[in-house]
Write a protein that holds these residues in place. Structure first.
Motif, PDB file in Angstrom:
ATOM      1  N   GLU A 166      30.859  32.077  59.844  1.00 60.61           N
ATOM      2  CA  GLU A 166      31.901  31.194  60.347  1.00 60.61           C
ATOM      3  C   GLU A 166      31.484  29.730  60.295  1.00 60.61           C
ATOM      4  O   GLU A 166      32.306  28.840  60.063  1.00 60.61           O
ATOM      5  CB  GLU A 166      32.272  31.593  61.777  1.00 60.61           C
ATOM      6  N   LYS A 167      30.185  29.490  60.469  1.00 54.57           N
ATOM      7  CA  LYS A 167      29.690  28.112  60.497  1.00 54.57           C
ATOM      8  C   LYS A 167      29.526  27.528  59.103  1.00 54.57           C
ATOM      9  O   LYS A 167      29.873  26.360  58.865  1.00 54.57           O
ATOM     10  CB  LYS A 167      28.351  28.072  61.234  1.00 54.57           C
ATOM     11  N   PHE A 168      29.010  28.329  58.169  1.00 50.88           N
ATOM     12  CA  PHE A 168      28.638  27.782  56.867  1.00 50.88           C
ATOM     13  C   PHE A 168      29.463  28.290  55.683  1.00 50.88           C
ATOM     14  O   PHE A 168      29.454  27.675  54.617  1.00 50.88           O
ATOM     15  CB  PHE A 168      27.158  28.074  56.589  1.00 50.88           C
ATOM     16  N   PHE A 169      30.167  29.411  55.854  1.00 49.61           N
ATOM     17  CA  PHE A 169      30.887  29.994  54.717  1.00 49.61           C
ATOM     18  C   PHE A 169      32.293  30.422  55.136  1.00 49.61           C
ATOM     19  O   PHE A 169      32.580  31.607  55.282  1.00 49.61           O
ATOM     20  CB  PHE A 169      30.106  31.184  54.140  1.00 49.61           C
ATOM     21  N   PRO A 170      33.177  29.447  55.332  1.00 47.91           N
ATOM     22  CA  PRO A 170      34.559  29.787  55.702  1.00 47.91           C
ATOM     23  C   PRO A 170      35.231  30.565  54.589  1.00 47.91           C
ATOM     24  O   PRO A 170      34.733  30.652  53.458  1.00 47.91           O
ATOM     25  CB  PRO A 170      35.204  28.411  55.895  1.00 47.91           C
ATOM     26  N   LYS A 171      36.377  31.116  54.891  1.00 50.89           N
ATOM     27  CA  LYS A 171      37.074  32.012  53.963  1.00 50.89           C
ATOM     28  C   LYS A 171      37.313  31.345  52.613  1.00 50.89           C
ATOM     29  O   LYS A 171      37.786  30.213  52.532  1.00 50.89           O
ATOM     30  CB  LYS A 171      38.404  32.441  54.574  1.00 50.89           C
ATOM     31  N   ALA A 172      36.968  32.058  51.560  1.00 52.95           N
ATOM     32  CA  ALA A 172      37.147  31.537  50.205  1.00 52.95           C
ATOM     33  C   ALA A 172      38.551  31.848  49.710  1.00 52.95           C
ATOM     34  O   ALA A 172      39.273  32.678  50.270  1.00 52.95           O
ATOM     35  CB  ALA A 172      36.115  32.168  49.268  1.00 52.95           C
ATOM     36  N   GLY A 173      38.951  31.151  48.646  1.00 49.33           N
ATOM     37  CA  GLY A 173      40.256  31.416  48.067  1.00 49.33           C
ATOM     38  C   GLY A 173      40.324  32.822  47.492  1.00 49.33           C
ATOM     39  O   GLY A 173      39.356  33.319  46.921  1.00 49.33           O
ATOM     40  N   GLU A 174      41.469  33.459  47.644  1.00 47.55           N
ATOM     41  CA  GLU A 174      41.612  34.846  47.197  1.00 47.55           C
ATOM     42  C   GLU A 174      41.758  34.919  45.680  1.00 47.55           C
ATOM     43  O   GLU A 174      42.407  34.074  45.062  1.00 47.55           O
ATOM     44  CB  GLU A 174      42.846  35.470  47.859  1.00 47.55           C
ATOM     45  N   LYS A 175      41.150  35.918  45.070  1.00 51.03           N
ATOM     46  CA  LYS A 175      41.253  36.117  43.639  1.00 51.03           C
ATOM     47  C   LYS A 175      42.532  36.886  43.301  1.00 51.03           C
ATOM     48  O   LYS A 175      43.016  37.695  44.089  1.00 51.03           O
ATOM     49  CB  LYS A 175      40.059  36.924  43.119  1.00 51.03           C
ATOM     50  N   THR A 176      43.052  36.609  42.120  1.00 50.59           N
ATOM     51  CA  THR A 176      44.118  37.441  41.563  1.00 50.59           C
ATOM     52  C   THR A 176      43.452  38.533  40.734  1.00 50.59           C
ATOM     53  O   THR A 176      42.674  38.242  39.825  1.00 50.59           O
ATOM     54  CB  THR A 176      45.057  36.612  40.673  1.00 50.59           C
ATOM     55  N   ARG A 177      43.747  39.785  41.082  1.00 50.48           N
ATOM     56  CA  ARG A 177      43.149  40.909  40.360  1.00 50.48           C
ATOM     57  C   ARG A 177      44.264  41.757  39.742  1.00 50.48           C
ATOM     58  O   ARG A 177      45.221  42.139  40.429  1.00 50.48           O
ATOM     59  CB  ARG A 177      42.307  41.770  41.289  1.00 50.48           C
ATOM     60  N   LEU A 178      44.128  42.028  38.447  1.00 48.72           N
ATOM     61  CA  LEU A 178      45.097  42.835  37.724  1.00 48.72           C
ATOM     62  C   LEU A 178      44.375  44.016  37.090  1.00 48.72           C
ATOM     63  O   LEU A 178      43.285  43.855  36.540  1.00 48.72           O
ATOM     64  CB  LEU A 178      45.776  41.990  36.644  1.00 48.72           C
ATOM     65  N   SER A 179      44.987  45.193  37.171  1.00 46.19           N
ATOM     66  CA  SER A 179      44.319  46.401  36.680  1.00 46.19           C
ATOM     67  C   SER A 179      45.263  47.230  35.821  1.00 46.19           C
ATOM     68  O   SER A 179      46.492  47.155  35.949  1.00 46.19           O
ATOM     69  CB  SER A 179      43.816  47.248  37.856  1.00 46.19           C
ATOM     70  N   MET A 180      44.663  48.031  34.947  1.00 50.58           N
ATOM     71  CA  MET A 180      45.433  48.972  34.132  1.00 50.58           C
ATOM     72  C   MET A 180      44.596  50.220  33.881  1.00 50.58           C
ATOM     73  O   MET A 180      43.361  50.162  33.886  1.00 50.58           O
ATOM     74  CB  MET A 180      45.813  48.326  32.798  1.00 50.58           C
ATOM     75  N   CYS A 181      45.270  51.329  33.673  1.00 49.62           N
ATOM     76  CA  CYS A 181      44.602  52.558  33.283  1.00 49.62           C
ATOM     77  C   CYS A 181      44.831  52.756  31.786  1.00 49.62           C
ATOM     78  O   CYS A 181      45.980  52.828  31.331  1.00 49.62           O
ATOM     79  CB  CYS A 181      45.145  53.753  34.058  1.00 49.62           C
ATOM     80  N   VAL A 182      43.746  52.786  31.042  1.00 48.36           N
ATOM     81  CA  VAL A 182      43.825  52.881  29.585  1.00 48.36           C
ATOM     82  C   VAL A 182      43.485  54.307  29.151  1.00 48.36           C
ATOM     83  O   VAL A 182      42.467  54.867  29.567  1.00 48.36           O
ATOM     84  CB  VAL A 182      42.847  51.878  28.921  1.00 48.36           C
ATOM     85  N   GLU A 183      44.327  54.877  28.318  1.00 42.81           N
ATOM     86  CA  GLU A 183      44.144  56.258  27.865  1.00 42.81           C
ATOM     87  C   GLU A 183      43.216  56.298  26.655  1.00 42.81           C
ATOM     88  O   GLU A 183      43.615  56.628  25.530  1.00 42.81           O
ATOM     89  CB  GLU A 183      45.497  56.885  27.535  1.00 42.81           C
ATOM     90  N   ALA A 184      41.980  55.916  26.895  1.00 44.16           N
ATOM     91  CA  ALA A 184      40.987  55.903  25.820  1.00 44.16           C
ATOM     92  C   ALA A 184      39.603  55.817  26.450  1.00 44.16           C
ATOM     93  O   ALA A 184      39.459  55.442  27.630  1.00 44.16           O
ATOM     94  CB  ALA A 184      41.217  54.719  24.883  1.00 44.16           C
ATOM     95  N   SER A 185      38.598  56.137  25.678  1.00 48.36           N
ATOM     96  CA  SER A 185      37.226  56.002  26.175  1.00 48.36           C
ATOM     97  C   SER A 185      36.818  54.542  26.173  1.00 48.36           C
ATOM     98  O   SER A 185      37.374  53.722  25.429  1.00 48.36           O
ATOM     99  CB  SER A 185      36.268  56.808  25.283  1.00 48.36           C
TER     100      SER A 185
END
Length: 252
Positions: A166-185
């Motif tokens: 709380e003193k030295f590392f306040p909340k950072a900006g949130e990341k945008t995360r995007l995901s997909m399921c790929v039908e391949a190895s």
């Protein structure tokens, strides 16, 4: 010293954890507290009470110019408490001093029983700041506003970590995360993976269901446009290869 993109390390010192006499309660706690602030761990070390090993790990962490370390255990007054001495050796050139505020707190708590041993817990690396102990008032300490040393007891240590965050590392900006399921190895996509820039957070998690290979691809960045740009690029490259995918992390 302000670190724009901190790398968080946790060092959990205790032979009793490694030999099974006690269970660790620190890793999950630190991980969750960081995630609440949109921050993540870089690495976690579980090590025994060995001063040489502690020194090596501290030096490894120190070598990262963006490191922030939470060290649990070994700051007491018993013969197997090495952390104060090793911290001084690694971070302050071996220089220690009696921290007058820590000395005052220890004497207030223990009176004449502070001597001859408990008072040694006020002998800290030079220029140490203090972290409040809600249980017995004996403080933890920190150096350079990024290396934090707390007891092994969760009831004492966890409030100190929250205080530091709380003193030295306040909340950072949130990341945008995007995901997909790929039908391949994963192997069939390595060439695409290599095209993703290093500043884009990328991960590939393999999934095997009913003998079929697929992978959850995740792309994240603090800049929403950057995340979307490279997510769309990945999809375009999959289309070019004729590989099927669905957005989201649910692989059927």
């Amino acid at each position: 010293m302000k670190i724009e993109s901190p790398n968080f390390y946790t060092v959990i010192i205790g032979t009793e954890i490694l030999n099974g006499r006690r269970k660790d309660k620190h890793f999950e706690f630190v991980k969750n507290e960081l995630l609440k602030r949109n921050l993540e761990l870089k690495a976690v070390f579980f090590i025994e009470d060995d001063p040489d090993l502690i020194e090596k790990i501290f030096n490894l962490v120190k070598a990262d110019p963006n490191s922030v370390m939470f060290s649990f255990g070994g700051i007491g007054a018993t013969p197997d408490d090495y952390t104060r001495d090793v911290a001084a050796k690694v971070f302050t050139g071996g220089k220690k001093e009696v921290n007058e505020e820590a000395k005052k707190l220890i004497i207030e708590r223990f009176g004449k029983d502070a001597y001859p041993y408990r008072i040694e817990m006020s002998n800290l690396p030079i220029n140490a700041g203090l972290l409040s102990n809600p249980v017995n008032k004996v403080p933890g300490f920190y150096l350079e506003r990024r290396f934090f040393f707390v007891p092994g007891f969760p009831e004492m240590a966890h409030p100190m970590i929250i205080e530091a965050l709380e003193k030295f590392f306040p909340k950072a900006g949130e990341k945008t995360r995007l995901s997909m399921c790929v039908e391949a190895s994963e192997n069939s996509m390595i060439d695409i993976m290599k095209e993703i820039p290093k500043d884009i957070e990328f991960s590939s998690l393999p999934v095997i269901k009913n003998g079929k290979y697929s992978a959850v691809i995740s792309i994240a960045h603090k800049d929403k446009k950057e995340a979307k740009q490279w997510f769309d690029y990945y999809k375009k490259r999959l289309d070019e290869k004729g590989i099927k995918y669905t957005e989201g992390e649910n692989c059927r």
